[in-house]
Each structure stands twice: as structure tokens, then as C-alpha cells.
Design a protein around this motif. Sequence first.
Motif, short mmCIF file in Angstrom:
data_model
loop_
_atom_site.label_atom_id
_atom_site.label_comp_id
_atom_site.label_asym_id
_atom_site.label_seq_id
_atom_site.Cartn_x
_atom_site.Cartn_y
_atom_site.Cartn_z
N SER A 49 0.79 -1.37 -0.11
CA SER A 49 0.00 -0.08 -0.01
C SER A 49 0.88 1.27 0.06
O SER A 49 1.87 1.38 0.73
N ALA A 51 -2.91 10.45 3.74
CA ALA A 51 -3.69 9.70 4.46
C ALA A 51 -3.05 8.76 5.48
O ALA A 51 -1.98 8.45 5.16
N SER A 52 -3.81 8.58 6.56
CA SER A 52 -3.00 7.68 7.74
C SER A 52 -2.72 6.30 7.20
O SER A 52 -3.55 5.44 6.57
N ARG A 100 -2.97 3.63 8.95
CA ARG A 100 -4.11 2.85 9.54
C ARG A 100 -5.24 2.66 8.55
O ARG A 100 -5.91 1.83 8.77
N LEU A 101 -5.37 3.32 7.49
CA LEU A 101 -6.40 3.31 6.55
C LEU A 101 -6.20 2.29 5.61
O LEU A 101 -6.79 1.82 4.73
N GLY A 121 -11.17 -3.13 5.09
CA GLY A 121 -12.40 -2.33 5.54
C GLY A 121 -12.23 -1.17 4.76
O GLY A 121 -13.43 -0.64 4.19
N ASP A 122 -11.25 -0.49 5.11
CA ASP A 122 -10.98 0.91 4.47
C ASP A 122 -10.78 0.98 2.86
O ASP A 122 -11.15 2.08 2.22
N TYR A 123 -10.71 -0.15 2.31
CA TYR A 123 -10.65 -0.35 1.03
C TYR A 123 -11.78 -0.84 0.17
O TYR A 123 -11.85 -1.29 -0.81
N GLY A 124 -12.71 -1.26 1.17
CA GLY A 124 -14.30 -1.47 0.48
C GLY A 124 -14.19 -2.92 0.31
O GLY A 124 -14.92 -3.42 -0.54
N MET A 125 -13.41 -3.75 1.05
CA MET A 125 -13.21 -5.28 0.72
C MET A 125 -13.96 -6.04 1.72
O MET A 125 -14.23 -7.26 1.62
#
Lengths: 415, 415
Positions: free
Chosen positions: B362, B367-368, B370-371, B375-379
Motif C-alpha cells: 500500500s 492519508a493515515s 492505519r487506513l 475495511g477502508d479499501y471496501g473489501m
Amino acid sequence: MNITVEQIAIQAREASRALAAASGAQRAKALDAMAQKLLDVKDALMAANDADVAAAKNNGVPAPFLKRLAVTEKIFAYMVKRLREAAALPDPVGRVLFGRTMPTGLKVSKISVPLGVVAIIYEARPNVTTDAAAVALKSGNAVILRGGSESLGTNRVLVKAMQEAVTEAGLPATTVQFIDSPEHSVVNELLKQDKYIDVLIPRGGKSLISAVAQNTRIPVLKHYNGICHQYVAASADLKMALDVVVNSKTERVEVCNALETLLVDEAAARSFLPMLKTAMDEKGVELRGCKRVLEILPDIVPATEADWDEEYLAPILSVRVVNGLDEAIEHIARHGSGHTDGILTTSLAEAREFTARVDSASVLVNASTRLSGGGDYGMGAVVGISTDKLHARGPVGPEELCSYKWIAEGNGNLR
Amino acid sequence: MNITVEQIAIQAREASRALAAASGAQRAKALDAMAQKLLDVKDALMAANDADVAAAKNNGVPAPFLKRLAVTEKIFAYMVKRLREAAALPDPVGRVLFGRTMPTGLKVSKISVPLGVVAIIYEARPNVTTDAAAVALKSGNAVILRGGSESLGTNRVLVKAMQEAVTEAGLPATTVQFIDSPEHSVVNELLKQDKYIDVLIPRGGKSLISAVAQNTRIPVLKHYNGICHQYVAASADLKMALDVVVNSKTERVEVCNALETLLVDEAAARSFLPMLKTAMDEKGVELRGCKRVLEILPDIVPATEADWDEEYLAPILSVRVVNGLDEAIEHIARHGSGHTDGILTTSLAEAREFTARVDSASVLVNASTRLSGGGDYGMGAVVGISTDKLHARGPVGPEELCSYKWIAEGNGNLR
């Protein structure tokens, strides 16, 4: 060799960084330049190859091996053509494989990137040297080549020409390197370079591949050979089935996608098997049958249990009568190698069922097993046919030598 | 245990065949049924979990471990939600990844298929039991779970409920199995089942993962932790940069995508470092700086060479001043672990250069760290974050637990 294998690996890793920053146009230019350089050095190449072949002959190397070692006019033309084709293929690097803007505003995308450094261990054929370099460079990878010791002189000319070409295109010469040593110990050194090499591709017999896979921490793309099946369903067009089966078995017998076991539905057996026998007799192929085949063809060799697990790579075909699709699929699941398996049928339902349930890299309907591969699938040059299920399965071309990265762009996004 | 690990593996392989033939609707139904069953057995689950926690406490297990073992109301709700979410995600199986009709008439397509059998070795947290089963089943895989020995009672209830659910949906109970034994020897047995298991996913510390990878022929998806970086460029919005850096480091310190090393451009250092010191003091984070950082923040701990390769997983941050983008990228290439690395910048050119050249799973812009994750990638649910480059890189969700097969349909096509 006045350089260690570790130094070669470090140089490849450095070159891979430059390649990651190079454009697709630059890589295509390098591939075209490689083709041109090959034409420029043709005389020197042929002389070096003649010398390699003569030396191998003196050392008592067997004839089939000499044949693979020789760069004929036809093979030379093919090498040049493959480089030009690779240049013209769409760029596999930088494809957006997925993209989405999340409700938080974070823009997420998944982009194809080169794997990094690819090492290829292979045997005699010098065309692998250019094919592998073409696939690796097309996908932005640095490549380390370790060819057979008999082809050192040939490879020296090829690699020098390719290095000049990549330099002309503004890429590091170390984009393409080869290990210029006949010693076997260099392979062991290569297997230790897990810090610098991203993937190893051994091309050769099962024992070479197993030995490589068991002695390295570098991920290995395995290209085991195939125990390939065709199943002649009750509904098959028997004339078409016969043509496909004969082609699958006899177009070339020593390759991984040649047919090894034929499954014939009991309802088709009485009509099909005598046709098969006549055709295979003409081609000089020995049939080995199960009991039910022997009832129809009493003169052929009985198959033993071991035959179903045998990859002949020779003009021998094992034949079994099965009770329908389920038994055919069950046989393939038990005895197949997950490489290439086909069905001959006129039934849509059977084709659907077979392709859904047979767990092989290539599953064919009414087509010769010999068609499973990069060229016939429209992929251009490939470095082999993977029998792994992780990463690449089936033909390994430029897209398969890519990884990907996730890029997430925010505007101060926090968790 | 009245069944061997090999028998479990064989049953999983058999279940995987039934799963390959099941529809996406059927798999979604099973996932919804799992969520419902979990609600049905909630009391029994909580009682079993209380007993596991009490026994672990008696055995002197440390408090953070007990915390991970406990199924709170919040965690229970999350487990149910993840199962429902998985049911609702698009089907990852049967996607046409590529398709073409060749000039010969051969219709070639590349279709996503389940990997087959996935085995997951993990430690305390019972929500991994349902998360992993959800991801595996969503992608049509049979799953073998080996959780921590302290959670056996909890897992027994969870797996029984999930097995009832898959049976209701018409799938084999053996779609989801767990190894109901506290003995460590069962892990060694599991590592030997390369005939039946397609991929192993160890979740835990680096030593567990290395031990698994070095003792099996089964392909391993490795989820090593991260030495994650942020680079504050000269052009960065320093207020935004501070928020992102603080969030990256402190939102949770013990996880793989927490920030470990901060690189600050020399042009930003004099303004940014004092702001950083104040903010990190407030959060109780210890700073360790290079010489140039110490010139500006003389009171902090000097960083040693070892600090740049350290994954603290603790409230410690190493900080280094760099001369521009190239030095930042060079530092990350040398010391990073290829997990998650970010840049804070207002320059489009810098963002482009950084995302192109940093070779990590990644790469973030403003952006943090921690993202970076499923979850934060919509998976939705994931089984971990891969640091491998082959097969899956970054978050491993249902699509990443798929392989593919090539299907070629002809009309008697020969080679």
C-alpha cells in the motif's frame, strides 16, 4: 566468472528499480532494439552456436539434446519475431485492476506493477534466453538467466546483444543478466538470493523443478508436466472426436499438453474404439486399455493401475471406458495433474458441467489439448505453463509476471 | 480428537468439490444462515467463552491475551455483521477475467475459481474463526481452522453453529472444520497435508509465520508485520501532516499498519519537528531522532542504526531528516518491509513519483497508514494483509482466495 551470483542478484534488484520508473514505451523500444541487435549479430551468434553444438557433440551429448541446442534459421527467425511481438503487445504494467472512491473520500486503486527480479533456470534451448528476457522486460522485470552449460557461448552472444539494446533504450545493461559459468554450484548460490529475487522459474524435468522448489525460500512458479485427458461423451460427434484425439496425442508426443489418457463413454465405446485403433495404428501409437476396452479391442496391451498415473511423453495412450460424465470427472480428479483436460460432446449441459467441475488450469471443449498454451490463447511469448493454483495458473506471459500495489489518495484522511 | 488431521484434510478436499459446483446464491445463503445460527446460539457461545476466559485466567495468561480471547457484546455483534456483509458482497467466483475469440474460432476465457482448501492457523481471537470462515466460504473454499488452544470451547460452539448453517444451505458440514485439539503436534500434521490443502494462512507473530513457511510444501500467504513510513515533503501542509502522522502512530500502536518511522524533509524540519514533539509528548510517544533531528530537538533519544529496522509496535517513533524525495524513497527501499508507506505533500509531481517508485503493498498520499486494510479499501472481511508479491498483495479478501482456470471452447479445433 569475475562476479559473484550475489552481485548479479544485487545488480538485478537495482536495475528493477530503474525499470519500475521506466515507461511502457521505453520498454517496448528496448524490445524492438533487442530484435534489431539480434539481426546485427546473426553471424557471430551462428558461429558461437556452431561451436557449442560441436563441443556438445564431442562430449557425446545425445542427438535430441543437440537438436534442442541448435539455432536453425527457423529458430533464429522465431526468436526475432517473438521479441517484436512482445514489443507490440499491450503494456501489462500500470493497468488499473480495481478502483473506487470510498464514502470517506479516500480514492483507492489497485495497479499492476512488475514483480521485480525474475530468475529463470533452464536447459539447452537458446530461444528460451530471448523468450524469457522478452516476457520479463515486457512486464518491467529485471531477469537473471541460467541456461544449460552447453549453450554458454550462444547465450554469451545473445545476452551481450540484448544488453546493448537495453542500454540504447536508456535502461541499465543489468536489466538482462546471465550467469556465465558451467558450474552447478552457481545454481545453489542463485537459490540463496531470496533477498533480491522475487520469483524463480525452473524450466525442465520434474526432478529439476522439485529440487529447486525444495531448496529455496524464493517463491517458485512450478511448471510440472501434464497427465492430460480427453473424455469422449456419449453425445460426441465421433468423427470430430477422433480428429481431436489423434491431434491431441500425436501432433507432438513429448510435450506437457499432449494427451496421455483417453476416457470413452460406455455408450460410445463400441463405435469409437475400433476407429481409434485404426487411426492410432497408422500413427504408431500403442494403446493400453482397461478390461472393458479389451472386450472391444482384445489385441491391445492391458493397462495396469500404474498406467492411469503415467505421463508417457511417448507414443502410448491409455484408454478407459467410463459410465458417464461423473465417472470421467472422478477419474480426472484422481489421476490428472490439473494441467489440461478436455471433453468431446455435443451437449451444452455436459460441456457446462465438465468445465465447471474439472479443476485444471485449462479445460477444453471440442478442442485439441495441444492448443492449451500462450500462443493459442493469444498471449504471445510465455515462460511456461504453471500447474500452481496460486498466482499464475496455466500459461505464464507478461501479465503473469506482474504483481500489484494498492494506492490510496486522501486529503488528510484519518482513521 | 477422534479424527486425524489427514482425515480432516481429505474431508475438506471432498467438500471443496461440492463447493466448486455450488452457486453464489447458495454460498450467500449459507453465510446468512451462519449469522442467524450465531444469534441462535448466543447464550451457549457466551457461556463457553466465559469458561475459556476463566480457564485461561487460572492458567495465568496475561491480561492483553485475555482481552483478545473475550467475546464481548461488541465483538459478537461485529462477528454477526461480518457474516451478513460477506453474504451481501458480489460473488468473487465465476468472474470472467479475460475473454477472446481467437482467429481460429477458439473461444478462450479466464474464469475465477475457488483455490480449493484453505487452512488458517491463528491465535486467540474468536472473531477470526467467523471472519476466516466467511472469507473462505464467500470464495467457495473449504476451510480448516486451527485456533489457539485457549479458545477451544468457544470455537467448538462457533464451528458447530456454522456447520449447521452450511448443512441447512445444502452444503457439506465439512465446508468448515476446525482442529479440536490443544496439542501443538496437530499443527505439524497440518503442515504435511500438501496433497489436500491449497494454501496456508498463518496469522500471528513473525516467528509463527516463519516457522510455518519453512516447514511445509503448502504455499503460504505470509502476513508479516510492517515497518511503515510517512514522508513529510517540503511542500506538505504541515497541519494536515501532523494530524495524519499522529493518527498513523497513535490510533493503535500494536498493529501492522501503525507508523514506525517518520521521514521529514530538511526544508520542513525546522517548522515541523517542534510541532511533532508537542503532539507526541501529549500522546506519550517517545521520539528517537537522527543527528539532524537532534539539532532541532536536542532533548530526545538519539536513534541508532538498529532503530530504522525496528518494528516497535509500541509508543515509540523513529524520526529522520532527509534531503528530498530521493533520499526518502531510498530509505524506505532499504529499511521498509513493503507493507504500507505514505507521503504528505501538496505537489502532484511528488505524489506521482512517490507512488510510482515506492515498492510497497500500500502506498498512501495524504492519508493515515492505519487506513491500509480491507475495511477502508471496501473489501469487507479479510483474513490478513499479505506482504508477499506473488498472488495476493495487501489485504486478503474473498477475491484473493480465488485462483482461475482457462476454458477454451472449440468446434473440433486442432493444432
